[in-house]
Design a protein around this motif. Structure first.
Motif, PDB file in Angstrom:
ATOM      1  N   GLU A  48       0.822  -1.214   0.000  1.00 19.57           N
ATOM      2  CA  GLU A  48       0.000   0.000   0.000  1.00 19.57           C
ATOM      3  C   GLU A  48       0.855   1.263   0.000  1.00 19.57           C
ATOM      4  O   GLU A  48       0.551   2.237   0.684  1.00 19.57           O
ATOM      5  CB  GLU A  48      -0.962  -0.012   1.185  1.00 19.57           C
ATOM      6  N   CYS A  49       1.907   1.242  -0.808  1.00 17.86           N
ATOM      7  CA  CYS A  49       2.757   2.428  -0.969  1.00 17.86           C
ATOM      8  C   CYS A  49       2.322   3.209  -2.215  1.00 17.86           C
ATOM      9  O   CYS A  49       1.646   2.673  -3.089  1.00 17.86           O
ATOM     10  CB  CYS A  49       4.232   2.017  -1.102  1.00 17.86           C
ATOM     11  N   LYS A  50       2.712   4.482  -2.282  1.00 12.88           N
ATOM     12  CA  LYS A  50       2.365   5.326  -3.418  1.00 12.88           C
ATOM     13  C   LYS A  50       3.618   5.954  -3.987  1.00 12.88           C
ATOM     14  O   LYS A  50       4.424   6.528  -3.256  1.00 12.88           O
ATOM     15  CB  LYS A  50       1.379   6.417  -2.996  1.00 12.88           C
ATOM     16  N   PHE A  51       3.773   5.854  -5.300  1.00 10.94           N
ATOM     17  CA  PHE A  51       4.872   6.486  -6.020  1.00 10.94           C
ATOM     18  C   PHE A  51       4.272   7.379  -7.100  1.00 10.94           C
ATOM     19  O   PHE A  51       3.574   6.903  -7.979  1.00 10.94           O
ATOM     20  CB  PHE A  51       5.774   5.437  -6.664  1.00 10.94           C
ATOM     21  N   ARG A  52       4.548   8.669  -7.022  1.00 11.50           N
ATOM     22  CA  ARG A  52       4.014   9.614  -7.996  1.00 11.50           C
ATOM     23  C   ARG A  52       5.148  10.510  -8.497  1.00 11.50           C
ATOM     24  O   ARG A  52       5.905  11.067  -7.708  1.00 11.50           O
ATOM     25  CB  ARG A  52       2.909  10.471  -7.365  1.00 11.50           C
ATOM     26  N   ASP A  53       5.269  10.598  -9.828  1.00 14.36           N
ATOM     27  CA  ASP A  53       6.275  11.455 -10.455  1.00 14.36           C
ATOM     28  C   ASP A  53       7.686  11.137  -9.950  1.00 14.36           C
ATOM     29  O   ASP A  53       8.484  12.036  -9.672  1.00 14.36           O
ATOM     30  CB  ASP A  53       5.954  12.936 -10.202  1.00 14.36           C
ATOM     31  N   CYS A  54       7.986   9.840  -9.836  1.00 13.38           N
ATOM     32  CA  CYS A  54       9.306   9.411  -9.347  1.00 13.38           C
ATOM     33  C   CYS A  54      10.132   8.840 -10.494  1.00 13.38           C
ATOM     34  O   CYS A  54       9.603   8.385 -11.504  1.00 13.38           O
ATOM     35  CB  CYS A  54       9.154   8.360  -8.248  1.00 13.38           C
ATOM     36  N   ARG A  55      11.444   8.839 -10.303  1.00 20.08           N
ATOM     37  CA  ARG A  55      12.370   8.319 -11.308  1.00 20.08           C
ATOM     38  C   ARG A  55      13.385   7.407 -10.621  1.00 20.08           C
ATOM     39  O   ARG A  55      13.943   7.759  -9.571  1.00 20.08           O
ATOM     40  CB  ARG A  55      13.086   9.468 -12.025  1.00 20.08           C
ATOM     41  N   PHE A  56      13.603   6.237 -11.229  1.00 19.01           N
ATOM     42  CA  PHE A  56      14.555   5.257 -10.701  1.00 19.01           C
ATOM     43  C   PHE A  56      15.644   5.028 -11.744  1.00 19.01           C
ATOM     44  O   PHE A  56      15.350   4.736 -12.907  1.00 19.01           O
ATOM     45  CB  PHE A  56      13.840   3.940 -10.399  1.00 19.01           C
ATOM     46  N   ASN A  57      16.885   5.141 -11.328  1.00 23.89           N
ATOM     47  CA  ASN A  57      18.026   4.970 -12.222  1.00 23.89           C
ATOM     48  C   ASN A  57      18.931   3.843 -11.709  1.00 23.89           C
ATOM     49  O   ASN A  57      19.413   3.898 -10.569  1.00 23.89           O
ATOM     50  CB  ASN A  57      18.851   6.260 -12.298  1.00 23.89           C
ATOM     51  N   ILE A  66       4.439  -5.984  -4.725  1.00 22.79           N
ATOM     52  CA  ILE A  66       3.910  -4.614  -4.767  1.00 22.79           C
ATOM     53  C   ILE A  66       2.434  -4.605  -4.384  1.00 22.79           C
ATOM     54  O   ILE A  66       1.609  -3.946  -5.010  1.00 22.79           O
ATOM     55  CB  ILE A  66       4.115  -3.988  -6.159  1.00 22.79           C
ATOM     56  N   ASN A  67       2.094  -5.299  -3.336  1.00 22.40           N
ATOM     57  CA  ASN A  67       0.702  -5.485  -2.945  1.00 22.40           C
ATOM     58  C   ASN A  67      -0.017  -4.159  -2.717  1.00 22.40           C
ATOM     59  O   ASN A  67       0.304  -3.406  -1.792  1.00 22.40           O
ATOM     60  CB  ASN A  67       0.623  -6.337  -1.684  1.00 22.40           C
ATOM     61  N   GLU A  68      -1.000  -3.869  -3.573  1.00 19.10           N
ATOM     62  CA  GLU A  68      -1.854  -2.682  -3.465  1.00 19.10           C
ATOM     63  C   GLU A  68      -1.066  -1.370  -3.503  1.00 19.10           C
ATOM     64  O   GLU A  68      -1.552  -0.344  -3.017  1.00 19.10           O
ATOM     65  CB  GLU A  68      -2.705  -2.749  -2.188  1.00 19.10           C
ATOM     66  N   SER A  69       0.132  -1.381  -4.059  1.00 20.34           N
ATOM     67  CA  SER A  69       0.896  -0.135  -4.207  1.00 20.34           C
ATOM     68  C   SER A  69       0.508   0.541  -5.510  1.00 20.34           C
ATOM     69  O   SER A  69       0.147  -0.114  -6.487  1.00 20.34           O
ATOM     70  CB  SER A  69       2.403  -0.414  -4.165  1.00 20.34           C
ATOM     71  N   GLN A  70       0.607   1.869  -5.525  1.00 20.51           N
ATOM     72  CA  GLN A  70       0.151   2.653  -6.667  1.00 20.51           C
ATOM     73  C   GLN A  70       1.321   3.365  -7.327  1.00 20.51           C
ATOM     74  O   GLN A  70       2.183   3.925  -6.644  1.00 20.51           O
ATOM     75  CB  GLN A  70      -0.894   3.677  -6.210  1.00 20.51           C
ATOM     76  N   PHE A  71       1.330   3.353  -8.662  1.00 20.75           N
ATOM     77  CA  PHE A  71       2.389   3.991  -9.435  1.00 20.75           C
ATOM     78  C   PHE A  71       1.742   4.938 -10.449  1.00 20.75           C
ATOM     79  O   PHE A  71       0.903   4.519 -11.238  1.00 20.75           O
ATOM     80  CB  PHE A  71       3.226   2.947 -10.174  1.00 20.75           C
ATOM     81  N   VAL A  72       2.144   6.207 -10.427  1.00 19.12           N
ATOM     82  CA  VAL A  72       1.611   7.194 -11.357  1.00 19.12           C
ATOM     83  C   VAL A  72       2.770   8.007 -11.927  1.00 19.12           C
ATOM     84  O   VAL A  72       3.548   8.611 -11.170  1.00 19.12           O
ATOM     85  CB  VAL A  72       0.605   8.146 -10.675  1.00 19.12           C
ATOM     86  N   ASN A  73       2.907   7.977 -13.260  1.00 13.84           N
ATOM     87  CA  ASN A  73       3.955   8.749 -13.930  1.00 13.84           C
ATOM     88  C   ASN A  73       5.334   8.441 -13.341  1.00 13.84           C
ATOM     89  O   ASN A  73       6.074   9.332 -12.924  1.00 13.84           O
ATOM     90  CB  ASN A  73       3.659  10.254 -13.839  1.00 13.84           C
ATOM     91  N   VAL A  74       5.681   7.160 -13.334  1.00 10.87           N
ATOM     92  CA  VAL A  74       6.951   6.698 -12.772  1.00 10.87           C
ATOM     93  C   VAL A  74       7.851   6.226 -13.905  1.00 10.87           C
ATOM     94  O   VAL A  74       7.407   5.531 -14.823  1.00 10.87           O
ATOM     95  CB  VAL A  74       6.722   5.563 -11.760  1.00 10.87           C
ATOM     96  N   GLU A  75       9.133   6.606 -13.855  1.00  9.52           N
ATOM     97  CA  GLU A  75      10.093   6.226 -14.882  1.00  9.52           C
ATOM     98  C   GLU A  75      11.178   5.329 -14.300  1.00  9.52           C
ATOM     99  O   GLU A  75      11.718   5.621 -13.218  1.00  9.52           O
ATOM    100  CB  GLU A  75      10.738   7.469 -15.500  1.00  9.52           C
ATOM    101  N   PHE A  76      11.477   4.263 -15.026  1.00  7.95           N
ATOM    102  CA  PHE A  76      12.560   3.355 -14.654  1.00  7.95           C
ATOM    103  C   PHE A  76      13.602   3.372 -15.767  1.00  7.95           C
ATOM    104  O   PHE A  76      13.272   3.108 -16.930  1.00  7.95           O
ATOM    105  CB  PHE A  76      12.033   1.929 -14.472  1.00  7.95           C
ATOM    106  N   HIS A  77      14.846   3.675 -15.419  1.00  7.84           N
ATOM    107  CA  HIS A  77      15.931   3.751 -16.390  1.00  7.84           C
ATOM    108  C   HIS A  77      17.022   2.751 -16.003  1.00  7.84           C
ATOM    109  O   HIS A  77      17.552   2.800 -14.887  1.00  7.84           O
ATOM    110  CB  HIS A  77      16.532   5.155 -16.436  1.00  7.84           C
TER     111      HIS A  77
END
Length: 200
Positions: A48-57, A66-77
């Motif tokens: 139940e975590c939230k990631f918004r406008d995040c970037r992972f490098n 990722i049980n019930e976690s939310q991802f919005v506009n997330v980038e993985f590089h």
């Protein structure tokens, strides 16, 4: 270096570098506008975590939950993301934002079964043995990705871009491909599923 502590559940515009958290449990954390560099979250559990406008490098997310976690506009590089079941995340019924961009990532053995992922970007990635069956991938970008043994069945690929993608097996009779773009030489694979033999 910013650490993620259980005493603080919300992080905004933070930079996380070289965090080593393999196998750790994260519950009800919220990250907005954060950047993660060279972090190891392999086998971690995000509940139940939230990631918004995040970037992972260059991060390792292999075998995370990722049980019930939310991802919005997330980038993985350039991330390692093996064996992730994305169907376990939280998916709102109505979302106008693209959830993900994957660029040069290793994404083998992942499941996107039945998800609504219009406009998702998966470019220059290794996506072997992934499950895209019954997913809505309208206007998705798979450019220059390796798709060996990934599954597409009853998938909506309308307007999807497969330019430069390789080794995909897409049955044109069991998937929607109107307006999809394919490399001329790889597109021959589309005809194999309906028994057409190509000769020189």
């Amino acid at each position: 270096m910013t650490e993620i502590t259980d005493d603080l559940k919300e992080y905004y515009s933070e930079n996380f570098m070289i965090l080593k958290n393999p196998g750790r449990e994260f519950s009800n954390f919220e990250f907005e506008g954060c950047e993660f560099q060279d972090c190891d979250f392999s086998k971690a559990e995000f509940m139940e975590c939230k990631f918004r406008d995040c970037r992972f490098n260059n991060c390792n997310f292999s075998l995370i939950k990722i049980n019930e976690s939310q991802f919005v506009n997330v980038e993985f590089h350039q991330c390692k993301m093996l064996g992730i079941d994305w169907t376990k995340a939280y998916w709102p019924k109505l979302s106008l934002l693209v959830p993900f961009k994957f660029l040069q990532c290793l994404m083998n053995d992942s499941s996107f079964f039945g998800l609504k992922l219009e406009g998702i970007t998966i470019e220059e990635c290794m996506v072997c043995y992934a499950d895209f069956r019954e997913a809505n991938l309208e206007n998705a970008r798979f450019c220059s990705s390796e798709l060996t043994n990934s599954m597409f069945n009853q998938s909506n690929l309308t307007g999807a871009d497969f330019n430069g993608a390789t080794n995909y097996d897409i049955d044109i009779l069991s998937n929607k491909i109107t307006g999809a773009r394919f490399n001329r030489f790889e597109a021959v694979r589309l005809l194999e599923g309906i028994g057409i033999e190509i000769v020189d």
